[in-house]
Design a protein around this motif. Structure first.
Motif, short mmCIF file in Angstrom:
data_model
loop_
_atom_site.label_atom_id
_atom_site.label_comp_id
_atom_site.label_asym_id
_atom_site.label_seq_id
_atom_site.Cartn_x
_atom_site.Cartn_y
_atom_site.Cartn_z
N ALA A 139 -30.22 -43.10 18.04
CA ALA A 139 -29.03 -43.56 17.33
C ALA A 139 -28.83 -44.99 17.74
N GLN A 140 -28.87 -45.14 19.30
CA GLN A 140 -28.64 -46.46 19.62
C GLN A 140 -29.58 -47.71 19.21
N ARG A 141 -30.95 -47.28 18.96
CA ARG A 141 -32.03 -48.07 18.57
C ARG A 141 -31.83 -48.35 16.97
N LEU A 142 -31.25 -47.33 16.15
CA LEU A 142 -30.74 -47.83 14.84
C LEU A 142 -29.95 -48.77 14.90
N LEU A 143 -28.71 -48.65 15.59
CA LEU A 143 -27.46 -49.74 15.62
C LEU A 143 -27.97 -50.79 16.20
N ILE A 144 -28.70 -51.10 16.96
CA ILE A 144 -29.26 -52.32 17.62
C ILE A 144 -29.96 -53.19 16.40
N VAL A 145 -31.03 -52.36 15.83
CA VAL A 145 -31.75 -53.01 14.73
C VAL A 145 -30.98 -53.51 13.75
N ARG A 146 -30.23 -52.77 13.21
CA ARG A 146 -29.10 -53.27 12.01
C ARG A 146 -28.40 -54.30 12.52
N ALA A 147 -27.74 -54.36 13.80
CA ALA A 147 -26.99 -55.55 14.34
C ALA A 147 -27.59 -56.64 14.48
N VAL A 148 -28.97 -56.48 15.09
CA VAL A 148 -29.64 -57.75 15.06
C VAL A 148 -30.00 -58.49 13.62
N ARG A 149 -30.45 -57.60 12.70
CA ARG A 149 -30.79 -57.79 11.16
C ARG A 149 -29.44 -58.53 10.71
N ARG A 150 -28.33 -58.16 10.88
CA ARG A 150 -27.06 -58.40 10.23
C ARG A 150 -26.76 -59.90 11.11
N ASN A 151 -26.98 -60.14 12.21
CA ASN A 151 -26.31 -61.20 12.99
C ASN A 151 -27.41 -62.45 13.02
N PHE A 152 -28.84 -61.96 12.95
CA PHE A 152 -29.61 -62.98 13.25
C PHE A 152 -30.74 -63.25 12.35
N SER A 153 -31.00 -61.95 11.68
CA SER A 153 -32.03 -62.21 10.47
C SER A 153 -33.10 -62.91 10.81
N ASP A 154 -33.59 -63.83 10.12
CA ASP A 154 -34.67 -64.65 10.18
C ASP A 154 -34.71 -65.89 11.57
N ASP A 155 -33.46 -65.88 12.05
CA ASP A 155 -33.20 -67.09 13.11
C ASP A 155 -33.55 -66.58 14.35
N LEU A 156 -34.19 -65.32 14.54
CA LEU A 156 -34.51 -64.81 15.85
C LEU A 156 -35.79 -65.44 16.16
N PHE A 157 -36.70 -65.86 15.40
CA PHE A 157 -37.76 -66.34 15.69
C PHE A 157 -37.93 -67.93 15.20
N ALA A 158 -38.67 -68.70 16.24
CA ALA A 158 -38.83 -70.04 15.74
C ALA A 158 -39.99 -70.16 14.71
N GLN A 159 -39.62 -70.83 13.70
CA GLN A 159 -40.65 -70.93 12.77
C GLN A 159 -40.83 -72.42 12.02
N LEU A 160 -42.03 -72.62 11.84
CA LEU A 160 -42.46 -74.00 11.42
C LEU A 160 -43.18 -73.98 10.03
N LEU A 161 -42.76 -74.80 9.20
CA LEU A 161 -43.49 -74.90 7.90
C LEU A 161 -43.99 -76.64 7.84
#
Length: 463
Positions: A139-161
């Motif tokens: 349960a807590q892992r499901l909640l954490i994954v959803r919270a991270v997706r909602r609040n950080f999305s792709d901004d959690l990783f440094a990406q270069l183009l």
């Protein structure tokens, strides 16, 4: 200014603030995930024991349970349950945590039965605790994954183009965009300094995407394979083909061409092995190294150490350290001329330390500094050739070896592939062994190679 300094002129000397913040956020979120796991285990067992009326503050009960949580933490870390990927993807997060919990329970039950303590524990309470802990963990892992997706999305990783004459995706929000021409970067596989420049740029990022014309894609793919980074190339022409080894980047199809061979846990284990062996070795060998340094100074004029540019992890250049074994005026900084038997450039002391591999001992300092590892692909001089061809011209896969730190010893060395590279086969043997090591790395293999190195310290090809 050295050639290495010129290669990175114009690049920031410090890591971008956004990349540093993203790494800190990932670290804190992984620590939160660990704390949440341990909290779920403690709460679950407390609820389970409460159902049987057992006292919750009994030290006889919580001491083994606390030990079990520590064991879970170690197993979960080893099983990649705290890999940053688990912060955003439900399947690997639940799978890795569940496997760690199952392994912990197996060890717990084996210990309980071996100590014949089954009569002291409530089977109902333990069973209820296991069920509650497992449910809370999921349960807590499901909640954490959803919270991270909602609040950080792709901004959690440094990406270069990197744009090298290709198309620009419509959505580049939050991305660092670099124009290859403006930054002085091009896909040149025959220029080690260009690879160093690219490696210096990539070291602050977790993912790089290249947008370039079709005729440059193959060269960019080769450039990225030794970059120790998740590397992708935009391939819009694959949209209608839907091949399996394709990902989507901001709505555009990309072909995954590179990925760092070791995850965070394995890099940590490899680094701990390096430190655990290197520090005692440097202390134990200090008298020998001092004696060799004195002998070198008495034998010929010049510095004790020989420094030479070599290619390290991520295709970044560094200066390798060796005891000087040649006369200063005849030292080959580029390494264009391989050492021969009865080479007149070698001093009397140099002949002995090369024959016994003692000249390699200062590389323990490179290991301590994090530039090298005890085990890995051997770094070669930039000017090294085989049949009058530079190593990377013999085989383009040569660059792939640099996805790992270079090593003092390696799989190629214990197989006898060392010494002068007189033919193309000499370097092909090394590259094949290095790629085999890269794709099949394990900590036990590193230990086995270190043990095997003892048998080849003195070798017929060492001169």
């Amino acid at each position: 200014m050295s050639k290495i300094d010129l290669a990175i002129e114009g690049f920031p000397s410090r890591q971008p603030v956004t990349a540093a913040v993203q790494r800190n956020v990932r670290l804190w979120l992984c620590m939160l995930l660990l704390a949440a796991d341990l909290g779920a285990l403690a709460t679950g067992f407390a609820l389970g024991l409460r159902t049987t009326g057992m006292p919750l503050l009994s030290s006889e009960l919580w001491q083994p349970l606390a030990g079990g949580m520590i064991v879970y933490g170690v197993i979960a870390f080893h099983n990649q349950a705290y890999n940053p990927v688990c912060l955003t993807r439900i399947t690997p997060s639940l799978r890795n945590a569940s496997m760690a919990l199952a392994a912990t329970l197996l060890i717990f039950l084996l210990v309980v039965f071996s100590l014949k303590a089954t009569g002291q524990l409530s089977r109902l309470g333990i069973s209820a605790g296991i069920i509650c802990s497992g449910a809370l963990l999921v349960a807590q892992r499901l909640l954490i994954v959803r919270a991270v997706r909602r609040n950080f999305s792709d901004d959690l990783f440094a990406q270069l183009l990197i744009i090298d004459g290709g198309t620009i995706p419509h959505d580049v929000n939050g991305m660092v965009i670099v124009d290859a021409d403006a930054a002085g970067i091009k896909a040149d596989l025959d220029d080690p300094y260009m690879l160093h420049r690219l490696g210096t740029l990539l070291r602050d990022f977790d993912r790089v995407v290249i947008s370039c014309p079709t005729d440059r894609k193959a060269d960019w793919a080769q450039m990225l394979k030794g970059g120790n980074i998740l590397g992708e190339i935009i391939v819009p022409e694959l949209d209608h083909m839907a091949p399996l080894a394709v990902q989507t980047y901001r709505g555009v199809s990309t072909l995954v061409v590179a990925r760092g061979p070791l995850n965070l846990a394995n890099r940590a284990k490899k680094r701990l092995l390096d430190i655990a062996i290197t520090v005692p070795l440097l202390i134990a060998l200090a008298p020998l190294m001092i004696a060799i340094a004195i002998a070198i100074r008495l034998d010929s004029a010049g510095p004790v150490f020989f420094k030479q540019e070599r290619i390290g992890r991520g295709n970044r250049l560094f200066h390798i350290l060796k005891f000087r074994s040649m006369r200063v005026e005849q030292c080959d900084a580029a390494g264009a001329a391989s050492t021969r038997r009865d080479d007149d450039r070698i001093t009397r002391v140099g002949a002995f330390i090369r024959k016994t591999s003692i000249d390699e001992l200062p590389q323990l300092i490179n290991v301590l500094l994090g530039e090298m590892s005890l085990v890995g692909p051997r770094p070669h001089a930039l000017g090294s050739t085989a049949e009058e061809q530079l190593f990377w011209q013999v085989d383009r896969q040569y660059w792939h070896r640099h996805a790992l730190k270079p090593g003092i010893t390696g799989l190629a060395q214990i197989r006898g592939f060392r010494g002068a590279t007189e033919t193309r086969r000499d370097i092909l043997n090394r590259v094949e062994a290095d790629l085999e090591y890269l794709h099949g790395w394990s900590l036990m293999r590193d230990i086995g190679i270190l043990i095997g190195t003892l048998n080849v310290l003195v070798h017929r090809n060492a001169y």
